[in-house]
Design a protein around this motif. Structure first.
Motif, PDB file in Angstrom:
ATOM      1  N   CYS A  21     -15.505 -12.817 -29.092  1.00 17.90           N
ATOM      2  CA  CYS A  21     -16.005 -11.631 -29.787  1.00 17.90           C
ATOM      3  C   CYS A  21     -15.078 -11.282 -30.943  1.00 17.90           C
ATOM      4  O   CYS A  21     -13.864 -11.478 -30.863  1.00 17.90           O
ATOM      5  CB  CYS A  21     -16.075 -10.449 -28.823  1.00 17.90           C
ATOM      6  N   PHE A  22     -15.651 -10.733 -31.996  1.00 16.85           N
ATOM      7  CA  PHE A  22     -14.851 -10.307 -33.145  1.00 16.85           C
ATOM      8  C   PHE A  22     -13.832  -9.261 -32.722  1.00 16.85           C
ATOM      9  O   PHE A  22     -12.673  -9.300 -33.139  1.00 16.85           O
ATOM     10  CB  PHE A  22     -15.751  -9.760 -34.255  1.00 16.85           C
ATOM     11  N   HIS A  23     -14.239  -8.320 -31.865  1.00 17.62           N
ATOM     12  CA  HIS A  23     -13.287  -7.285 -31.467  1.00 17.62           C
ATOM     13  C   HIS A  23     -12.128  -7.863 -30.659  1.00 17.62           C
ATOM     14  O   HIS A  23     -11.084  -7.234 -30.540  1.00 17.62           O
ATOM     15  CB  HIS A  23     -13.988  -6.127 -30.725  1.00 17.62           C
ATOM     16  N   SER A  24     -12.292  -9.073 -30.142  1.00 13.47           N
ATOM     17  CA  SER A  24     -11.205  -9.729 -29.401  1.00 13.47           C
ATOM     18  C   SER A  24     -10.107 -10.247 -30.320  1.00 13.47           C
ATOM     19  O   SER A  24      -8.944 -10.295 -29.922  1.00 13.47           O
ATOM     20  CB  SER A  24     -11.756 -10.902 -28.583  1.00 13.47           C
ATOM     21  N   ILE A  25     -10.481 -10.672 -31.522  1.00 17.76           N
ATOM     22  CA  ILE A  25      -9.455 -11.188 -32.436  1.00 17.76           C
ATOM     23  C   ILE A  25      -8.985 -10.119 -33.411  1.00 17.76           C
ATOM     24  O   ILE A  25      -7.860 -10.191 -33.906  1.00 17.76           O
ATOM     25  CB  ILE A  25      -9.930 -12.439 -33.207  1.00 17.76           C
ATOM     26  N   GLY A  26      -9.812  -9.139 -33.681  1.00 20.82           N
ATOM     27  CA  GLY A  26      -9.438  -8.075 -34.601  1.00 20.82           C
ATOM     28  C   GLY A  26      -9.213  -8.568 -36.014  1.00 20.82           C
ATOM     29  O   GLY A  26      -8.771  -9.683 -36.235  1.00 20.82           O
ATOM     30  N   GLU A  27      -9.509  -7.742 -36.952  1.00 17.66           N
ATOM     31  CA  GLU A  27      -9.355  -8.128 -38.347  1.00 17.66           C
ATOM     32  C   GLU A  27      -7.880  -8.173 -38.713  1.00 17.66           C
ATOM     33  O   GLU A  27      -7.157  -7.192 -38.589  1.00 17.66           O
ATOM     34  CB  GLU A  27     -10.090  -7.141 -39.241  1.00 17.66           C
ATOM     35  N   GLY A  28      -7.422  -9.341 -39.119  1.00 18.94           N
ATOM     36  CA  GLY A  28      -6.050  -9.500 -39.578  1.00 18.94           C
ATOM     37  C   GLY A  28      -5.019  -9.715 -38.492  1.00 18.94           C
ATOM     38  O   GLY A  28      -3.836  -9.834 -38.786  1.00 18.94           O
ATOM     39  N   ASN A  29      -5.401  -9.773 -37.231  1.00 17.42           N
ATOM     40  CA  ASN A  29      -4.430  -9.964 -36.147  1.00 17.42           C
ATOM     41  C   ASN A  29      -4.007 -11.416 -36.005  1.00 17.42           C
ATOM     42  O   ASN A  29      -4.753 -12.333 -36.340  1.00 17.42           O
ATOM     43  CB  ASN A  29      -5.015  -9.499 -34.808  1.00 17.42           C
ATOM     44  N   ARG A  30      -2.813 -11.622 -35.468  1.00 20.09           N
ATOM     45  CA  ARG A  30      -2.376 -12.958 -35.075  1.00 20.09           C
ATOM     46  C   ARG A  30      -3.184 -13.307 -33.833  1.00 20.09           C
ATOM     47  O   ARG A  30      -3.344 -12.475 -32.945  1.00 20.09           O
ATOM     48  CB  ARG A  30      -0.889 -12.966 -34.747  1.00 20.09           C
ATOM     49  N   VAL A  31      -3.684 -14.533 -33.771  1.00 20.14           N
ATOM     50  CA  VAL A  31      -4.535 -14.959 -32.662  1.00 20.14           C
ATOM     51  C   VAL A  31      -3.985 -16.247 -32.085  1.00 20.14           C
ATOM     52  O   VAL A  31      -3.631 -17.166 -32.822  1.00 20.14           O
ATOM     53  CB  VAL A  31      -5.992 -15.190 -33.147  1.00 20.14           C
ATOM     54  N   GLY A  32      -3.906 -16.316 -30.771  1.00 15.24           N
ATOM     55  CA  GLY A  32      -3.517 -17.539 -30.082  1.00 15.24           C
ATOM     56  C   GLY A  32      -4.420 -17.734 -28.884  1.00 15.24           C
ATOM     57  O   GLY A  32      -4.990 -16.776 -28.361  1.00 15.24           O
ATOM     58  N   VAL A  33      -4.574 -18.973 -28.478  1.00 16.38           N
ATOM     59  CA  VAL A  33      -5.392 -19.304 -27.315  1.00 16.38           C
ATOM     60  C   VAL A  33      -4.491 -19.980 -26.296  1.00 16.38           C
ATOM     61  O   VAL A  33      -3.848 -20.985 -26.599  1.00 16.38           O
ATOM     62  CB  VAL A  33      -6.564 -20.234 -27.714  1.00 16.38           C
ATOM     63  N   ILE A  34      -4.429 -19.404 -25.105  1.00 18.76           N
ATOM     64  CA  ILE A  34      -3.651 -20.018 -24.034  1.00 18.76           C
ATOM     65  C   ILE A  34      -4.604 -20.869 -23.215  1.00 18.76           C
ATOM     66  O   ILE A  34      -5.572 -20.358 -22.638  1.00 18.76           O
ATOM     67  CB  ILE A  34      -2.946 -18.966 -23.170  1.00 18.76           C
ATOM     68  N   CYS A  35      -4.331 -22.150 -23.203  1.00 20.07           N
ATOM     69  CA  CYS A  35      -5.203 -23.105 -22.519  1.00 20.07           C
ATOM     70  C   CYS A  35      -4.808 -23.234 -21.048  1.00 20.07           C
ATOM     71  O   CYS A  35      -3.795 -22.688 -20.614  1.00 20.07           O
ATOM     72  CB  CYS A  35      -5.127 -24.459 -23.234  1.00 20.07           C
ATOM     73  N   ALA A  36      -5.609 -23.955 -20.297  1.00 17.05           N
ATOM     74  CA  ALA A  36      -5.396 -24.110 -18.861  1.00 17.05           C
ATOM     75  C   ALA A  36      -4.031 -24.714 -18.536  1.00 17.05           C
ATOM     76  O   ALA A  36      -3.476 -24.458 -17.474  1.00 17.05           O
ATOM     77  CB  ALA A  36      -6.505 -24.956 -18.247  1.00 17.05           C
ATOM     78  N   ASP A  37      -3.466 -25.503 -19.458  1.00 18.32           N
ATOM     79  CA  ASP A  37      -2.149 -26.089 -19.221  1.00 18.32           C
ATOM     80  C   ASP A  37      -1.021 -25.092 -19.495  1.00 18.32           C
ATOM     81  O   ASP A  37       0.156 -25.423 -19.384  1.00 18.32           O
ATOM     82  CB  ASP A  37      -1.961 -27.360 -20.059  1.00 18.32           C
ATOM     83  N   GLY A  38      -1.376 -23.845 -19.865  1.00 19.65           N
ATOM     84  CA  GLY A  38      -0.387 -22.807 -20.110  1.00 19.65           C
ATOM     85  C   GLY A  38       0.198 -22.810 -21.516  1.00 19.65           C
ATOM     86  O   GLY A  38       1.007 -21.950 -21.848  1.00 19.65           O
ATOM     87  N   VAL A  39      -0.201 -23.755 -22.347  1.00 19.93           N
ATOM     88  CA  VAL A  39       0.325 -23.862 -23.709  1.00 19.93           C
ATOM     89  C   VAL A  39      -0.536 -23.028 -24.651  1.00 19.93           C
ATOM     90  O   VAL A  39      -1.768 -23.103 -24.607  1.00 19.93           O
ATOM     91  CB  VAL A  39       0.358 -25.344 -24.168  1.00 19.93           C
ATOM     92  N   GLU A  40       0.131 -22.234 -25.494  1.00 20.76           N
ATOM     93  CA  GLU A  40      -0.599 -21.458 -26.493  1.00 20.76           C
ATOM     94  C   GLU A  40      -0.861 -22.323 -27.707  1.00 20.76           C
ATOM     95  O   GLU A  40       0.034 -23.003 -28.207  1.00 20.76           O
ATOM     96  CB  GLU A  40       0.197 -20.227 -26.913  1.00 20.76           C
ATOM     97  N   ARG A  41      -2.090 -22.295 -28.164  1.00 23.61           N
ATOM     98  CA  ARG A  41      -2.466 -23.022 -29.375  1.00 23.61           C
ATOM     99  C   ARG A  41      -2.937 -22.012 -30.401  1.00 23.61           C
ATOM    100  O   ARG A  41      -3.672 -21.079 -30.075  1.00 23.61           O
ATOM    101  CB  ARG A  41      -3.536 -24.047 -29.056  1.00 23.61           C
ATOM    102  N   ILE A  42      -2.517 -22.241 -31.636  1.00 25.90           N
ATOM    103  CA  ILE A  42      -2.850 -21.334 -32.726  1.00 25.90           C
ATOM    104  C   ILE A  42      -3.966 -21.970 -33.558  1.00 25.90           C
ATOM    105  O   ILE A  42      -3.842 -23.112 -33.988  1.00 25.90           O
ATOM    106  CB  ILE A  42      -1.620 -21.066 -33.619  1.00 25.90           C
ATOM    107  N   PRO A  43      -5.051 -21.244 -33.781  1.00 24.04           N
ATOM    108  CA  PRO A  43      -6.126 -21.810 -34.597  1.00 24.04           C
ATOM    109  C   PRO A  43      -5.679 -21.980 -36.043  1.00 24.04           C
ATOM    110  O   PRO A  43      -4.812 -21.256 -36.526  1.00 24.04           O
ATOM    111  CB  PRO A  43      -7.248 -20.782 -34.480  1.00 24.04           C
ATOM    112  N   SER A  44      -6.279 -22.943 -36.720  1.00 24.97           N
ATOM    113  CA  SER A  44      -5.984 -23.138 -38.137  1.00 24.97           C
ATOM    114  C   SER A  44      -6.805 -22.193 -39.000  1.00 24.97           C
ATOM    115  O   SER A  44      -6.371 -21.789 -40.074  1.00 24.97           O
ATOM    116  CB  SER A  44      -6.252 -24.586 -38.545  1.00 24.97           C
TER     117      SER A  44
END
Length: 186
Positions: A21-44
């Protein structure tokens, strides 16, 4: 940096794209995704978004090691069994079952699918799937007047923004935030 929230998302039809959802990332916020292996990945990139429909697609340079979910080919039926997946209260990898409670309807000027599923903080952006594992929508809203009722953004709306991407790099996304006076001390 301060963590301001946690939500849910899923790999959508391409191992490089995560829907939320857009409200999950927020406008202008830093966003990272923590995957099942526990590693955070940053979108490009924020690949596509529509604030009015509360949708965002994040693009990753490297494919994520998850099976991509596909969209349902038909609209859900009232009473159809569904499951919602997410991170309620920060607890990862949870799901809850329920039903489609009514036909799609307009709420605050946008179209949503009413779902009889308890929605908790952290579920936003998680997939709502049918028994075949196809995505019907994304968990978006909790009905505060009726416990156990929530709303999902229909998958057709995600398909629409995915077919008309407006990519913006994460560096630019973070710089596009409006400057607020309370953020600065003279």
């Amino acid at each position: 940096e301060k963590v301001v929230g946690a939500s849910s998302g899923f790999v959508f039809e391409n191992p490089h794209l995560v829907a939320t959802c857009f409200h999950s990332i927020g406008e202008g916020n830093r966003v990272g995704v923590i995957c099942a292996d526990g590693v955070e990945r940053i979108p490009s990139h924020v690949y596509a978004w529509d604030e009015s429909q509360d949708l965002a697609l994040l693009r990753f340079r490297e494919p994520l090691a998850f099976e991509a979910l596909s969209a349902a080919s038909s609209k859900p039926l009232v009473g159809e069994s569904i499951a919602a997946m997410g991170n309620p209260g920060g607890e990862p990898n949870r799901f809850v079952v329920g039903v489609v409670s009514a036909p799609e309807r307009e709420v605050w000027g946008s179209t949503y699918l009413p779902i009889a599923i308890p929605v908790e903080q952290g579920n936003s952006g998680g997939p709502v799937v049918n028994r075949g594992g196809q995505v019907l929508g994304l968990v978006a809203l909790k009905d505060l007047r009726r416990p156990g009722l929530g709303y999902a953004v229909p998958i057709e709306q995600l398909r629409e923004i995915a077919s008309n991407p407006t990519p913006i790099s994460m560096d630019r996304w973070r710089r596009e935030t409006p400057v607020l006076q309370q953020d600065w001390t003279p």
